[in-house]
Every structure is written in structure tokens, then in C-alpha cells.
Design a protein around this motif. Structure first.
Motif, short mmCIF file in Angstrom:
data_model
loop_
_atom_site.label_atom_id
_atom_site.label_comp_id
_atom_site.label_asym_id
_atom_site.label_seq_id
_atom_site.Cartn_x
_atom_site.Cartn_y
_atom_site.Cartn_z
N GLN A 110 0.84 -1.20 0.00
CA GLN A 110 0.00 0.00 0.00
C GLN A 110 0.87 1.25 0.00
O GLN A 110 0.60 2.20 -0.74
N SER A 113 2.28 1.80 -3.45
CA SER A 113 1.28 2.38 -4.38
C SER A 113 1.07 3.86 -4.09
O SER A 113 0.92 4.67 -5.02
N THR A 114 1.02 4.21 -2.80
CA THR A 114 0.84 5.62 -2.44
C THR A 114 2.01 6.45 -2.94
O THR A 114 1.82 7.55 -3.48
N ALA A 117 1.77 6.86 -6.76
CA ALA A 117 0.70 7.82 -7.10
C ALA A 117 1.15 9.24 -6.75
O ALA A 117 0.92 10.18 -7.52
N LEU A 181 -6.77 -6.21 -4.70
CA LEU A 181 -8.14 -5.72 -4.69
C LEU A 181 -9.14 -6.86 -4.81
O LEU A 181 -10.29 -6.74 -4.37
N LEU B 111 -5.14 11.19 -11.32
CA LEU B 111 -6.32 10.90 -10.51
C LEU B 111 -6.57 9.40 -10.43
O LEU B 111 -6.87 8.86 -9.37
N SER B 113 -4.33 6.98 -10.70
CA SER B 113 -3.32 6.38 -9.81
C SER B 113 -3.65 6.63 -8.34
O SER B 113 -3.49 5.75 -7.50
N THR B 114 -4.11 7.85 -8.06
CA THR B 114 -4.49 8.18 -6.68
C THR B 114 -5.65 7.30 -6.22
O THR B 114 -5.64 6.78 -5.10
N VAL B 116 -6.52 4.31 -7.32
CA VAL B 116 -6.10 2.91 -7.15
C VAL B 116 -5.30 2.77 -5.85
O VAL B 116 -5.51 1.82 -5.08
N ALA B 117 -4.39 3.71 -5.59
CA ALA B 117 -3.61 3.67 -4.34
C ALA B 117 -4.55 3.79 -3.13
O ALA B 117 -4.39 3.07 -2.13
N THR B 118 -5.54 4.66 -3.23
CA THR B 118 -6.52 4.83 -2.14
C THR B 118 -7.31 3.54 -1.92
O THR B 118 -7.59 3.15 -0.79
N ALA B 119 -7.65 2.89 -3.03
CA ALA B 119 -8.44 1.64 -2.95
C ALA B 119 -7.71 0.56 -2.16
O ALA B 119 -8.34 -0.31 -1.55
N LEU B 120 -6.38 0.62 -2.15
CA LEU B 120 -5.60 -0.41 -1.46
C LEU B 120 -5.55 -0.17 0.06
O LEU B 120 -5.16 -1.06 0.81
N GLU B 121 -5.93 1.04 0.48
CA GLU B 121 -5.94 1.33 1.92
C GLU B 121 -7.19 0.74 2.56
O GLU B 121 -8.20 0.53 1.90
N ARG B 124 -11.70 2.40 2.76
CA ARG B 124 -12.00 3.32 1.67
C ARG B 124 -12.94 2.65 0.69
O ARG B 124 -12.55 2.29 -0.43
N ARG B 128 -12.36 1.60 -3.33
CA ARG B 128 -12.18 0.17 -3.53
C ARG B 128 -13.22 -0.39 -4.49
O ARG B 128 -12.91 -1.15 -5.41
N ALA B 131 -12.27 0.77 -8.04
CA ALA B 131 -11.12 0.10 -8.65
C ALA B 131 -11.42 -1.37 -8.92
O ALA B 131 -11.10 -1.90 -9.99
#
Lengths: 203, 203
Positions: A110, A113-114, A117, A181, B111, B113-114, B116-121, B124, B128, B131
Motif C-alpha cells: 500500500q 502504491s501511495t 501515485a 483488490l 487521478l 493512480s491516486t 487505485v492507491a486509495t483503494a488499497l488502503e 475506503r 475500492r 477500482a
């Protein structure tokens, strides 16, 4: 006397600073593993690590730089499981092994990826430098392995080593994301397919 | 009288709400194109869009949900250049074309990439859901194209359509990222290589 009487003390302070920085970094790694890299601020990390905001800024500059330091510290070889790869492992097999060891560190994928991004945004020099350097180093190392394997007859000759390297890195990163995912995404099958397509005589 | 006298007024208010939401969304798309998706807050976007924070929360819920809405609205076919693909274009050619049209929208790739990275947290759900749904839909569509192309003899038979689909999506996403960070990354060469490896009789 020409020697600077402050020198030893300065050196001591410097060594102490290094140790303190490492202490904060070790604790920050634990904090990230627990709570993830996003939705966080330097201030909230300072509080969780148990240092002042000023101390964190002193040692790491910005949240972005701290995140890069945490990632780099978490992936130094000494912190990871030794890999169990044979010397003639293919580039794809190497990436599979590297993805496996990274997955064992909570929050690391994670965080990666952050950082990537963040690197794509404007005005983020530390993340950009990190991501650009990492991709460029990985592509160079993998391209060298491809050339070795082509010479040894373990990889098809009619492929460009630099293109293969970029493709293998992209496939590995992208499939890791898809699988995290949704674990029905055929990560393993897709990487095995790429490995096979790159072998000599695959048709 | 059994008809609800409020019905027409409700319907009018509803239509007005939809229009207002769309107005805010259109302006948010411009704001993101100008300043990027990160380092931002619902409050700062509200100010840039010219609405109150309460209005933005009313229409979009959270920053995460607004980002998903902005991405989805920016990629509806009507907003994009028509593609110029032949009907028998390969899956890789389709992804190249789609990456090209997305690159034409300022800030859209960042946007994505952001998101997808957010989806991994953790925690969210909107990112998620976005993505996971996008990857799953893309893999399904591409796998269908792979099967058609295999039947038509334009793609090798000995590859699993689902594995090819996951690989093509991963390669396309990953190479886009590498190229955005460093335009010496052989994005085009790597995608052309993958396309060739998947053709029948490539050896």
C-alpha cells in the motif's frame, strides 16, 4: 592548540542524531504497518511515534520524505526474508519472489502504491525521485538478466532486453494491485504466462 | 383527489438537484485538471468550485466519492475523443488507444493512480468499489475479445483468455506509470512486444 575542542562533542551529537533518526524511523515503520500510509499527517505520526512535530520535521523534512524513508528502510535486504531463488531464475520468477517478500511486510505494498501515485503529482520531488530511480534501476537490472538469459539460451533471442524489462516490471506491479483488490484476479497465471511467452521456442 | 400535490414540486426539486450536482461536478473536473487530485480537501475544493463545504458534502458525501465521480465523469465516452480503432484491433491495441485518450484529459492519469492507491488502503469503500469494479469489467471485456481473436486465428490458441486479460491490463497501467515518470521508459516498445508475443506463430 589547533584542534577544535568542540569536534568530539559535535561528532557525538551527530552520531546521537543518526541513532535518534533510526529510532524514529523504526517506530514509524510500526505505525505505518498498523494504520496505513494515507489519511495521515506528519503531526499524527509524530504523536503516534511519541516525538514532537518539530523533531519529525527536523529528521525527515516532510511527510513525503518520511514515507520514502520508511519504504526504503522496510525493503533493505537485511529486513527481508532471504530469497530462495536458483541462480538461473528468470526475470519474471525474480519479480514474483520480490513481490512475495514485500507482501510479508504489513502495509508495504500500500505504501509503495501511495508513493508511486504521489510521484505522478506535481511538486513532489522526493516521491518522484524515489519512483523514477526505482523503476530505472529495476529496468536496468532486469535487462541485464534478460541479456544473460538470452546468451544462455533460456530466453528467446528476438526480444529487446529493455522492452522485456519494462514489461516485466509493469506486469508485476499491475498484477499485484489487481490481486490485492480481488484475489480472484489471475495474478499467478498471468505472470506464468508472461514467463512462458518469453522462453525460447514458445509458440 | 388521490394525487399528491407535492409530487410535481418534488420532481422539480429533484431535477434541480441533479443539475446542481452536475454543475459542481463539471467545475470540480476543471479544478482537478488545474491542481491535481492530491494534497487537497473537500473544503479547498468547495472554495475553488464556489460552493459551500456543506453543499459539496450533500452532493458527494466525501472527498473519496467526489474523486470517483470526477474520474467516472471524465471518462464517459461522450467526453472523450472518438477512437479510431479497426474492428479487429487486438486487446493490446485497444489498451494503447484507451491510454492515449485518457492522457489527453489533464490530470486524469494522476487521478486514476491516486484512486487505485486509495483503494488499497483500509476503510475506503468508494475507491475500492471503483477500482475493483473497473478491473473486473476490463478483464471480462478483454477476455471476451481474446476469445474472439483466438477463434478468428488472430491470437495464439495456447493462452488462457483470463490470464491474457489480466496481463494486458497490468502491462498497460504499469507502463503508463513508468512512462509518465520517465519518458525514456520503453512504453510503446514493451506494449508492441506483448502484442507480438500473443500473435499466432510468434516464436
Amino acid at each position: 592548540m589547533t584542534e577544535d575542542p568542540d569536534r568530539p562533542r559535535q561528532r557525538g551529537a551527530y552520531a546521537k542524531g543518526i541513532a535518534r533518526r533510526q529510532e524514529i524511523l523504526d517506530r514509524a515503520i510500526e505505525v505505518f504497518a498498523e494504520r496505513g500510509a494515507d489519511r495521515t499527517s506528519l503531526r499524527s505520526i509524530a504523536s503516534a511515534v511519541g516525538v514532537t512535530h518539530a523533531a519529525l520535521t527536523h529528521y525527515f523534512g516532510s511527510l513525503e520524505e518520511l514515507l520514502v524513508a520508511v519504504y526504503q528502510e522496510s525493503t533493505v535486504p537485511e529486513r527481508q526474508q532471504p530469497d530462495t531463488l536458483p541462480a538461473d531464475a528468470s526475470p519474471v520468477e525474480r519479480m514474483i519472489e520480490s513481490a512475495r517478500t514485500n507482501r510479508e511486510v504489513p502495509g508495504l505494498v500500500q505504501l509503495y502504491s501511495t508513493l508511486v501515485a504521489t510521484a505522478l503529482e506535481e511538486g513532489r520531488p522526493a516521491a518522484r525521485e524515489f519512483a523514477t530511480t526505482r523503476f530505472s534501476r529495476l529496468r536496468r537490472e532486469i535487462a541485464a538478466t534478460v541479456r544473460e538469459q538470452q546468451e544462455a539460451g533460456r530466453m528467446r533471442q528476438d526480444v529487446d532486453a529493455d522492452a522485456v524489462a519494462a514489461l516485466v516490471v509493469a506486469a508485476s506491479d499491475g498484477l499485484q494491485t489487481q490481486w490485492l483488490l480481488d484475489d480472484s484476479a489471475p495474478q499467478h497465471e498471468a505472470l506464468a504466462l508472461l514467463d512462458r511467452l518469453l522462453r525460447p521456442g514458445s509458440r
